[in-house]
Design an enzyme around this catalytic site. Structure first.
Site, PDB file in Angstrom:
ATOM      1  N   GLN A 106      -7.087  -1.340   1.292  1.00 29.70           N
ATOM      2  CA  GLN A 106      -6.605  -1.157   2.652  1.00 29.70           C
ATOM      3  C   GLN A 106      -7.473  -0.115   3.363  1.00 29.70           C
ATOM      4  OE1 GLN A 106      -3.164   1.200   4.060  1.00 29.70           O
ATOM      5  NE2 GLN A 106      -2.213  -0.763   4.556  1.00 29.70           N
ATOM      6  N   TYR A 110      -1.063   5.109  12.696  1.00 26.91           N
ATOM      7  CA  TYR A 110      -2.451   5.522  12.498  1.00 26.91           C
ATOM      8  C   TYR A 110      -3.336   4.963  13.621  1.00 26.91           C
ATOM      9  CZ  TYR A 110      -0.438   7.178   8.209  1.00 26.91           C
ATOM     10  OH  TYR A 110       0.377   7.832   7.316  1.00 26.91           O
ATOM     11  N   ARG A 131      -2.438  -5.443   8.734  1.00 22.68           N
ATOM     12  CA  ARG A 131      -1.038  -5.018   8.647  1.00 22.68           C
ATOM     13  C   ARG A 131      -0.575  -4.431   9.974  1.00 22.68           C
ATOM     14  NH1 ARG A 131       2.533  -0.611   5.334  1.00 22.68           N
ATOM     15  NH2 ARG A 131       3.893  -2.107   4.309  1.00 22.68           N
ATOM     16  N   GLY A 156       7.150  -1.630  -2.551  1.00 28.86           N
ATOM     17  CA  GLY A 156       6.494  -0.349  -2.748  1.00 28.86           C
ATOM     18  C   GLY A 156       7.041   0.415  -3.936  1.00 28.86           C
ATOM     19  N   THR A 182       0.357   5.580  -0.257  1.00 28.22           N
ATOM     20  CA  THR A 182      -0.418   6.803  -0.419  1.00 28.22           C
ATOM     21  C   THR A 182       0.135   7.585  -1.600  1.00 28.22           C
ATOM     22  OG1 THR A 182      -0.960   6.941   1.926  1.00 28.22           O
ATOM     23  CG2 THR A 182      -1.053   8.987   0.672  1.00 28.22           C
ATOM     24  N   PRO A 203       0.836  -1.201   0.000  1.00 27.28           N
ATOM     25  CA  PRO A 203       0.000   0.000   0.000  1.00 27.28           C
ATOM     26  C   PRO A 203       0.872   1.253   0.000  1.00 27.28           C
ATOM     27  CG  PRO A 203       0.051  -0.990   2.183  1.00 27.28           C
ATOM     28  CD  PRO A 203       0.754  -1.943   1.268  1.00 27.28           C
TER      29      PRO A 203
END
Length: 374
Positions: A113, A194, A241, A323, A40, A38
């Site tokens: 996700q 997060y 995750r 990534g 952003t 994942p």
């Protein structure tokens, strides 16, 4: 865009042979073991609806065994950054349907996700403009890019116990919407500082209720979210995750060796499709591997690609995620199979912007066609 190339980490394609074996991950049969992490990218619409650029971007990378999308907010309060996608409105779900249809048409598999940012947010980045929410009213020592430039992240509002239970419902509803939009499953984001990671952490979570204090209390929300999502869409479509010891977003964990084995042991009873571990502590990863009964997905960010192939060969992981290499090489699998050079990622275009550094990285076929026309 001018693209530079670099050799793959090994000039011998045989170094990557461990990656090309099929594997079952929950309900999914994967054709090989190299998946997309994942990332952003900040290129959705302001209302959180995935854009036409998002559709093309993910479809270009359908050759990965599995695509894990960028973090996607399960609710309005789950957003922290500009131009990130959501999955809590009909319009957002329709946008994701265009993405999943394109990936499937190209032969790929994709999980969305689910990421609630918690305190890592700024009111100027969200349509509602509300104060961020968190386990406790403690602001991270960090700044965030906003429409007005870099600003300090403000102090969040502590969620009430009832509101914490509401967060569980938000993840459940978002998982339902993701699968209805054609996703092959979801990944719960409990890493990188997060919201769920904030509840795990002793420096972000100073609560005195059933969600704070002891290790069993601090892992409670992550386990409840995973249980709710698995109940809603099936455990075989649910991954989670974690990033043990990761200090990103001002997280400080002082009991990693106790916390994460307890969390993974509690999650193991849910029969989830996979556990996605991001980190470099091989001793801890090996311990978690032994505690986890199903597929383990490993992200060792920054490690060479042949090292990741060795992780699979050694049994440390069933699948590895990459990534920036997937970002810069839409045809990464083909390049590794043929020992071809890799495009070099352009970090200046990672976050936000237009098609440059997002949709215009060339494939081997593009390069060959360009050479023929010269």
């Amino acid at each position: 865009m001018t693209v530079t190339t670099q050799p793959s980490t090994s000039t011998d394609p045989a170094a990557f042979d461990p990656l090309w074996q099929p594997v079952r991950v929950g309900d999914l049969e994967l054709p090989h073991r190299l998946a997309m992490a994942p990332m952003t990218r900040d290129r959705s619409h302001p209302d959180g609806t995935p854009s036409a650029m998002n559709v093309r971007y993910y479809a270009q990378r359908a050759g990965m065994s599995l695509i894990v999308t960028e973090g996607t907010q399960p609710s309005e309060d789950g957003q922290g950054y500009l131009l990130t996608p959501g999955i809590h409105t009909d319009g957002q779900a329709a946008g994701w349907r265009a993405v999943t249809d394109a990936v499937h048409a190209a032969g790929g598999r994709i999980v969305i996700q689910l990421m609630h940012v918690g305190r890592v947010a700024h009111p100027r980045n969200t349509p509602h403009g509300r104060q961020p929410v968190a386990p406790s009213a403690i602001a991270p020592d960090a700044r965030m890019f906003t429409s007005d430039g870099m600003l300090p992240i403000p102090e969040p509002r502590a969620l009430s116990t009832d509101e914490v239970r509401g967060v569980v419902g938000e993840f459940r509803a978002a998982a339902r919407a993701a699968v209805a939009a054609g996703a092959d499953g979801v990944e719960i984001h409990a890493a990188n500082g997060y919201l769920l990671h904030q509840f795990l952490s002793g420096n972000a979570n100073l609560r005195a209720d059933r969600y704070g204090g002891s290790v069993p209390n601090r892992i409670r929300l992550a386990v409840e979210v995973a249980a709710a999502v698995a109940d809603e869409i099936g455990p075989g479509r649910t991954g989670i995750r974690i990033s043990p010891g990761n200090p990103f977003n001002d997280i400080a964990e002082h009991d990693v060796a106790d916390l994460y084995p307890a969390l993974v042991s509690a999650l193991s009873s849910l029969d989830l499709a996979y556990l996605h571990v991001a980190g470099h502590d091989l001793e801890l990863i090996g311990r978690l591997r032994r505690l986890w009964p199903n597929a383990l997905v490993l992200n060792r960010g920054g490690a060479e690609l042949d090292t990741r192939a060795h992780d699979v060969a050694a049994g440390l992981a069933d699948v590895v995620t990459v990534g920036s290499q997937a970002l810069a090489n839409p045809d990464l699998v083909e390049r590794l199979r043929h020992g071809a050079p890799l495009n070099t990622p352009d970090r200046s275009t990672f976050y936000g912007g237009d098609e440059r550094g997002y949709l215009d990285y060339p494939t081997l076929a593009d390069t060959a066609a360009d050479q023929l026309t010269r």
